[in-house]
Write a protein that holds these residues in place. Sequence first.
Motif, mmCIF file in Angstrom:
data_model
loop_
_atom_site.group_PDB
_atom_site.id
_atom_site.type_symbol
_atom_site.label_atom_id
_atom_site.label_comp_id
_atom_site.label_asym_id
_atom_site.label_seq_id
_atom_site.Cartn_x
_atom_site.Cartn_y
_atom_site.Cartn_z
ATOM 1 N N SER A 1 0.822 -1.210 0.000
ATOM 2 C CA SER A 1 0.000 0.000 0.000
ATOM 3 C C SER A 1 0.857 1.260 0.000
ATOM 4 N N PHE A 2 2.170 1.133 0.281
ATOM 5 C CA PHE A 2 3.056 2.292 0.240
ATOM 6 C C PHE A 2 3.444 2.649 -1.185
ATOM 7 N N THR A 3 3.252 1.781 -2.129
ATOM 8 C CA THR A 3 3.400 1.959 -3.577
ATOM 9 C C THR A 3 4.798 2.362 -4.044
ATOM 10 N N LEU A 4 5.417 3.393 -3.486
ATOM 11 C CA LEU A 4 6.674 3.893 -4.037
ATOM 12 C C LEU A 4 7.725 4.141 -2.966
ATOM 13 N N ARG A 5 7.409 4.898 -1.939
ATOM 14 C CA ARG A 5 8.354 5.214 -0.877
ATOM 15 C C ARG A 5 7.739 4.905 0.480
ATOM 16 N N GLY A 6 8.623 4.625 1.435
ATOM 17 C CA GLY A 6 8.172 4.412 2.797
ATOM 18 C C GLY A 6 7.991 2.960 3.167
ATOM 19 N N TYR A 7 8.004 2.045 2.182
ATOM 20 C CA TYR A 7 7.805 0.637 2.501
ATOM 21 C C TYR A 7 8.958 0.079 3.328
ATOM 22 N N ASP A 8 10.189 0.579 3.083
ATOM 23 C CA ASP A 8 11.331 0.111 3.862
ATOM 24 C C ASP A 8 11.283 0.669 5.284
ATOM 25 N N THR A 9 10.835 1.926 5.426
ATOM 26 C CA THR A 9 10.674 2.505 6.761
ATOM 27 C C THR A 9 9.604 1.762 7.543
ATOM 28 N N ASP A 10 8.523 1.404 6.860
ATOM 29 C CA ASP A 10 7.469 0.635 7.516
ATOM 30 C C ASP A 10 7.990 -0.729 7.965
ATOM 31 N N MET A 11 8.776 -1.389 7.123
ATOM 32 C CA MET A 11 9.346 -2.681 7.505
ATOM 33 C C MET A 11 10.261 -2.526 8.712
ATOM 34 N N TYR A 12 11.071 -1.465 8.721
ATOM 35 C CA TYR A 12 11.958 -1.256 9.859
ATOM 36 C C TYR A 12 11.152 -0.986 11.130
ATOM 37 N N ARG A 13 10.044 -0.250 10.993
ATOM 38 C CA ARG A 13 9.168 -0.022 12.149
ATOM 39 C C ARG A 13 8.697 -1.357 12.727
ATOM 40 N N ARG A 14 8.296 -2.273 11.860
ATOM 41 C CA ARG A 14 7.843 -3.590 12.318
ATOM 42 C C ARG A 14 8.989 -4.410 12.893
ATOM 43 N N ILE A 15 10.177 -4.263 12.318
ATOM 44 C CA ILE A 15 11.356 -4.965 12.831
ATOM 45 C C ILE A 15 11.657 -4.529 14.257
ATOM 46 N N ARG A 16 11.599 -3.217 14.496
ATOM 47 C CA ARG A 16 11.861 -2.702 15.849
ATOM 48 C C ARG A 16 10.801 -3.179 16.830
#
Length: 340
Positions: A182-197
């Motif tokens: 749903s992030f389509t272009l940017r922010g998907y890696d930040t979201d994954m890192y949020r979940r990792i933390r």
Amino acid sequence: MTKPDISIVICTHKRPDMLKDALSSLIRQETDGEFTYEVLVVFSSCPIEQELIDELQQQTDAPLRAVMQTRPGQVAARNLGLDEAHGEWIANFDDDQIAEPYWLKELWKTAVEHQCECVGGALQLHFPDGCDRELTPKMQRMLGATVPWDTVRPYTDQQGPGSGNQMLHRRVFEKLGKYDESFTLRGYDTDMYRRIRMAGFKSWFNPRALGYHVTPSSRLEDQYFKETSLHNGWSFSRRDQLERGSLKTLLIAAARAAQSALLIWPGLLVSRISGGSSDNIDRPIQLWRNEGYIRCTLHALSPKMFPQRRFFDRYEFRPEVRMAKLAKASVVTEPVTTQA
């Protein structure tokens, strides 16, 4: 064939020149006999890319495979790479980057020494000849430069690895799932890192795991910073909706609107009146980020009241729009010649 320890996944879309440089650096990674790796290319049915991959396969002993992308969008390509990769570790790399020969070895060393499931490296910007624009730290980060840490150290809540220089163990995806499309272009890696933390996985940074982010002149123009800032604001809003909920995100959007009206706009006006540097666009960047945040918060709150179709299409928030635009831009026309 024995499965490799690491799968380097690189996604590309009709940038064969950049892809060639990136792959040439990846197929020559040093291992010192400590691990094995493969390179997996996710590409979008471009014949030139397929020819390039076939050519490089003849030049290396490192396994080099390609899989054709079936759904539009960068995040969908990342997830396809996860499905097709054979390694226990997934090392993400971008097609507009070049890796030092010891890049993967340093990621591996950090993962082993610190027993962590997530490790990232440094990215430095590589500019075209004749580039003379002065870039603030904020502008450099938007172009892909990493934090200027010079020691091996754990990441923090505020600073995490980007998808262009990152290695994750499969345990991460088995527990957390794939990248959120749903992030389509940017922010998907930040979201994954949020979940990792949130899941308690350990994450470390190694400045010696070094790559270079190729920065063409088109990315040094104000329009690029504007589009990127709007996308960043959108991804910040999506992240806050997932982490904080709709009400808190709406309050943050209101605070951003007040910040823009009461602080940023007056400061920008004073700077322009006093003849401040036109190269420094830190204030406009913050305005654009706030705009992206506010627009997408309102759209999520009530899509019918705030459809914003023209805005989303103009700035390529929908993956199919971005793919169509990239395909159109990649068409090469033959030069017109005249006879004397």
